[in-house]
Design a protein around this motif. Structure first.
Motif, PDB file in Angstrom:
ATOM      1  N   ILE A 162       0.844  -1.199   0.000  1.00 49.00           N
ATOM      2  CA  ILE A 162       0.000   0.000   0.000  1.00 49.00           C
ATOM      3  C   ILE A 162       0.883   1.254   0.000  1.00 49.00           C
ATOM      4  O   ILE A 162       0.577   2.237  -0.662  1.00 49.00           O
ATOM      5  N   SER A 163       2.014   1.190   0.705  1.00 50.96           N
ATOM      6  CA  SER A 163       2.888   2.362   0.729  1.00 50.96           C
ATOM      7  C   SER A 163       3.465   2.634  -0.654  1.00 50.96           C
ATOM      8  O   SER A 163       3.615   3.784  -1.054  1.00 50.96           O
ATOM      9  N   THR A 214      -2.892   0.338  -6.381  1.00 46.93           N
ATOM     10  CA  THR A 214      -2.856   0.123  -4.931  1.00 46.93           C
ATOM     11  C   THR A 214      -3.755  -1.047  -4.536  1.00 46.93           C
ATOM     12  O   THR A 214      -3.376  -1.896  -3.737  1.00 46.93           O
ATOM     13  N   LEU A 215      -4.935  -1.073  -5.142  1.00 46.14           N
ATOM     14  CA  LEU A 215      -5.891  -2.128  -4.835  1.00 46.14           C
ATOM     15  C   LEU A 215      -5.331  -3.502  -5.207  1.00 46.14           C
ATOM     16  O   LEU A 215      -5.432  -4.465  -4.458  1.00 46.14           O
ATOM     17  N   LEU A 216      -4.705  -3.548  -6.374  1.00 48.29           N
ATOM     18  CA  LEU A 216      -4.131  -4.799  -6.863  1.00 48.29           C
ATOM     19  C   LEU A 216      -3.026  -5.283  -5.931  1.00 48.29           C
ATOM     20  O   LEU A 216      -3.006  -6.444  -5.503  1.00 48.29           O
ATOM     21  N   LEU A 217      -2.116  -4.367  -5.595  1.00 43.87           N
ATOM     22  CA  LEU A 217      -1.016  -4.723  -4.699  1.00 43.87           C
ATOM     23  C   LEU A 217      -1.566  -5.146  -3.336  1.00 43.87           C
ATOM     24  O   LEU A 217      -1.120  -6.130  -2.752  1.00 43.87           O
ATOM     25  N   GLY A 218      -2.559  -4.396  -2.853  1.00 37.34           N
ATOM     26  CA  GLY A 218      -3.167  -4.717  -1.562  1.00 37.34           C
ATOM     27  C   GLY A 218      -3.828  -6.084  -1.579  1.00 37.34           C
ATOM     28  O   GLY A 218      -3.736  -6.842  -0.623  1.00 37.34           O
ATOM     29  N   ALA A 219      -4.471  -6.415  -2.707  1.00 34.16           N
ATOM     30  CA  ALA A 219      -5.160  -7.706  -2.809  1.00 34.16           C
ATOM     31  C   ALA A 219      -4.157  -8.857  -2.767  1.00 34.16           C
ATOM     32  O   ALA A 219      -4.382  -9.866  -2.092  1.00 34.16           O
ATOM     33  N   ILE A 220      -3.025  -8.673  -3.451  1.00 34.75           N
ATOM     34  CA  ILE A 220      -1.992  -9.717  -3.437  1.00 34.75           C
ATOM     35  C   ILE A 220      -1.504  -9.918  -2.005  1.00 34.75           C
ATOM     36  O   ILE A 220      -1.405 -11.042  -1.504  1.00 34.75           O
ATOM     37  N   SER A 258      15.320   1.612  -5.172  1.00 31.83           N
ATOM     38  CA  SER A 258      14.741   1.715  -6.514  1.00 31.83           C
ATOM     39  C   SER A 258      14.285   3.128  -6.838  1.00 31.83           C
ATOM     40  O   SER A 258      13.943   3.429  -7.963  1.00 31.83           O
ATOM     41  N   GLY A 259      14.284   4.001  -5.855  1.00 29.27           N
ATOM     42  CA  GLY A 259      13.906   5.385  -6.119  1.00 29.27           C
ATOM     43  C   GLY A 259      12.409   5.601  -6.228  1.00 29.27           C
ATOM     44  O   GLY A 259      11.966   6.725  -6.413  1.00 29.27           O
ATOM     45  N   VAL A 260      11.614   4.526  -6.104  1.00 23.86           N
ATOM     46  CA  VAL A 260      10.164   4.693  -6.154  1.00 23.86           C
ATOM     47  C   VAL A 260       9.697   5.306  -4.834  1.00 23.86           C
ATOM     48  O   VAL A 260      10.073   4.829  -3.771  1.00 23.86           O
ATOM     49  N   ALA A 261       8.931   6.368  -4.949  1.00 24.08           N
ATOM     50  CA  ALA A 261       8.464   7.019  -3.730  1.00 24.08           C
ATOM     51  C   ALA A 261       7.471   6.117  -3.008  1.00 24.08           C
ATOM     52  O   ALA A 261       6.655   5.453  -3.638  1.00 24.08           O
ATOM     53  N   THR A 262       7.565   6.046  -1.677  1.00 20.68           N
ATOM     54  CA  THR A 262       6.607   5.257  -0.900  1.00 20.68           C
ATOM     55  C   THR A 262       6.075   6.133   0.219  1.00 20.68           C
ATOM     56  O   THR A 262       6.700   7.111   0.608  1.00 20.68           O
ATOM     57  N   LYS A 263       4.921   5.775   0.722  1.00 19.75           N
ATOM     58  CA  LYS A 263       4.320   6.566   1.786  1.00 19.75           C
ATOM     59  C   LYS A 263       3.528   5.640   2.693  1.00 19.75           C
ATOM     60  O   LYS A 263       2.555   5.028   2.267  1.00 19.75           O
ATOM     61  N   VAL A 264       3.988   5.476   3.948  1.00 17.33           N
ATOM     62  CA  VAL A 264       3.238   4.670   4.921  1.00 17.33           C
ATOM     63  C   VAL A 264       2.255   5.604   5.612  1.00 17.33           C
ATOM     64  O   VAL A 264       2.654   6.515   6.315  1.00 17.33           O
ATOM     65  N   SER A 265       0.973   5.398   5.354  1.00 18.56           N
ATOM     66  CA  SER A 265      -0.010   6.311   5.939  1.00 18.56           C
ATOM     67  C   SER A 265      -0.572   5.730   7.225  1.00 18.56           C
ATOM     68  O   SER A 265      -0.558   4.518   7.443  1.00 18.56           O
TER      69      SER A 265
END
Lengths: 231, 405
Positions: free
Chosen positions: B39-40, B280-286, B360-367
């Motif tokens: 999700i992040s 996000t939904l797809l990643l969350g579902a996995i 990897s430089g991909v921005a992430t955000k833990v909410s």
């Protein structure tokens, strides 16, 4: 005081009905030491379960201290077992990996006794059961059979019950240790006036009691004072 | 039974079987950890796409030609020819909510300098463009009104285009580049914005609008009219006014037949977020699947425990434990496992998202929402998967339980 009036127990299964107890009536007064003896299949285990409030009779009434336990609910029976009955089993049934003290305190946990009081009562009870203070903090699986049964007796005593039910308490012990355990019961009866019911199939064990009830095929065939007992 | 006693019993039971408790917790750790990390990543991606779009300019409305309805494959530059400089001027003059207007033509061209070449987006525009599209000048100047009037062959390089043509950090002002074989003099370089992907302004080359129309396209049409609204509130009004103006200028009575379309930033952000939301939904579902597997692990362990401890349950009942005491003990035991797993999983997931950003430089955000969700889900899994074993334990008959071998 215990009063059984015409107690019967019938088990029904797919194969039909089996009547294990066929109308038993007797009275046990406070402070008595009674042995219930009978061969396997005689119904003595079923009787023990009813006396111990683990089970209820199909018909008849069982009065424990004036209360008719036969129509109690599950939770009410649990409460009766906790406050009025102390069990001693053939296979000890102690919690392994727990200390002696913890095992003895367990009934008090369910009774909601405070931590400090639990420890005081448990220690006192262990002394009464004749276990050396040295072992109080040992794990139960480090003890010998005789010591384990003393812990079990202490656990049965800790809530100061009206009745101690011992189901073949010497069955897993050698005869010498068995004698010591039976002497402990006798002492508890003579010196502290605990009511004790001993369930066994061995006559020598039963002869430690003051009164012997013999059952066979679900009926009482003999109920008499133990004449052989010395003193 | 008191709460403190309950927890003491449970801790002892869990510690008695450290390896099994640990492995069961691990199942939940992996489940919750991957939910948090996935999700992040999804939310980080959506955050960075949105900020990229915002960086293209504030309160921006874009007018583009409609799709060409006659035959032919649309080929970018001049594919549909409906917008003219006159339209742009009319908007600037007649729409009061338009703060600034800049027409542009753009297309991809082969651009060369001494020995280097690149294929990039060339934008022909006017002096007001940098204000509207948030372009900042690093060296030199942006295209002036004078440049547009006199059709000068001058160019302003995006920082990325400069890096490609002259090398990183080189002062390219005064140098010469060739676009479609025509020489242009570099008069300025823009500041790097850091956006990536399609349409990054860093890779663009800006030239005067008139020059682009004459030498590169050969017609007088525009590919986009950029309009800046006075403020965010006036965007809708602006959109309506521009639509009406252009419809009347193009003599179209039915708005459905409009030969142009208007997009504002909110629309672009919305369409981009619908993509990232799906991601996000797809990643969350996995990740959710692994969480369910973890939950089944809990149930499996609790059922094994109940079977293993049948005699103990029998004894506890014989000495006065009520149904509630037994079921609570096993239920809370399961919830405790998932709770510990949840807490560790959130921490691991958080570490994983930091690692993803770092490597990897991909921005992430833990909410906070995903953390609360993870905690809620892990507690719920404990209750759902612990309920059945707990009920089974509570229902055991003390007599049969005591005799159980």
């Amino acid at each position: 005081m215990i009063e059984c009036k015409n107690i019967a127990k019938t088990y029904s299964s797919g194969a039909g009905e089996a009547t294990v107890l066929k109308g038993l009536s007797f009275k046990i007064d406070d402070g008595e030491f009674v042995a219930i003896i009978g061969p396997s299949g005689s119904g003595k285990s079923t009787l023990m379960h009813i006396l111990g409030a683990l089970d209820t009779p199909t018909s008849g009434s069982y009065l424990l201290d004036g209360k008719n336990v036969s129509d109690f609910s599950d939770d009410e029976l649990a409460d009766i077992r906790n406050k009025k009955i102390g069990f001693v089993f053939q296979s000890f049934n102690l919690l392994a990996r727990s200390t002696v003290l913890r095992n003895v305190m367990l009934p008090l946990v369910y009774a909601g006794v405070s931590k400090e009081d639990r420890e005081i009562k448990a220690k006192e009870s262990l002394k009464n059961a004749g276990l050396d203070e040295l072992h109080f903090y040992h794990l139960t699986n480090q003890l010998s059979g005789g010591q384990m049964q003393r812990v079990a007796i202490a656990r049965a005593l800790v809530n100061n019950p009206s009745l101690i039910l011992a189901d073949e308490p010497t069955g897993n012990l050698d005869s010498k240790t068995g004698e010591i355990v039976l002497d402990t019961f006798e002492a508890l009866n003579k010196e502290q006036h605990h009511t004790i019911i001993l369930i066994t199939h061995e006559r020598e064990v039963a002869e430690h009691a003051d009164r012997i009830i013999t059952i066979r095929d679900g009926v009482i065939v003999e109920d008499s004072k133990n004449t052989k007992k010395s003193k | 039974m008191k709460i403190s006693d309950l927890f003491e019993e449970i801790s002892l039971a869990l510690l008695a079987n450290k390896a099994r408790s640990g492995l069961t917790i691990l199942g939940i750790v992996i489940g919750i950890g991957s939910v948090i990390a996935m999700i992040s990543i999804g939310q980080g991606a959506s955050g960075s796409i949105q900020s990229n779009i915002q960086s293209m300019g504030s309160n921006l409305v874009e007018v583009m030609p409609g799709t060409q309805k006659s035959s032919g494959v649309s080929s970018g530059w001049g594919s549909s020819q409906s917008l003219t400089l006159a339209d742009a001027d009319a908007i600037a003059a007649e729409v009061p909510t338009a703060k600034a207007v800049a027409g542009e033509v753009s297309g991809r061209y082969q651009v060369t300098s001494k020995g280097k070449n690149t294929n990039t987006s060339v934008v022909g525009t006017v002096a007001s463009y940098p204000v509207i599209r948030n372009v900042e000048i690093d060296l030199g100047y942006f295209i002036s009104d004078q440049n547009v009037k006199s059709m000068s062959k001058v160019a302003v390089l995006g920082s990325g285009a400069r890096d490609d043509l002259f090398g990183e950090g080189v002062d390219a002002v005064g140098q010469v580049i060739r676009i479609k074989g025509i020489e242009f003099k570099v008069i300025g370089v823009t500041k790097a914005k850091g956006g990536t992907g399609m349409g990054s302004q860093d890779d663009m080359i800006f030239i005067p609008l008139s020059t682009a129309q004459k030498f590169l396209v050969g017609n007088n049409y525009l590919s986009t009219i950029n309009i800046q609204a006075q403020d965010a509130e006036s965007m809708t009004e602006l959109q309506a006014q521009v639509t009406n103006l252009l419809l009347s200028r193009h003599n179209i009575s039915n708005p459905d037949n409009a030969d142009f379309r208007i997009m504002n930033q909110a629309d672009i952000v919305a369409s981009a977020s619908s993509i990232t939301d799906t991601l996000t939904l797809l990643l969350g579902a996995i990740a959710g699947i692994s969480l369910i597997v973890g939950g089944i692990g809990i149930m499996n362990m609790m059922l094994t425990t109940v079977t293993e401890r049948t005699r103990e349950i029998g004894l506890r009942k014989a000495i006065g434990a009520k149904r509630k005491d037994i079921s609570l003990q096993f239920l809370v035991e399961a919830v405790m496992l998932t709770f510990i797993g949840g807490a560790v999983g959130i921490f691991i997931g958080w570490l994983a998202s930091i690692a993803v950003t770092k490597f990897s430089g991909v921005a992430t955000k833990v909410s906070l929402t995903s953390v609360l969700l993870a905690f809620g889900v892990s507690a719920a899994i404990g209750i759902i998967f612990g309920y059945y074993p707990a009920r089974r334990a509570a229902k055991l008959n003390p007599i049969t339980a005591l005799r159980y071998e």
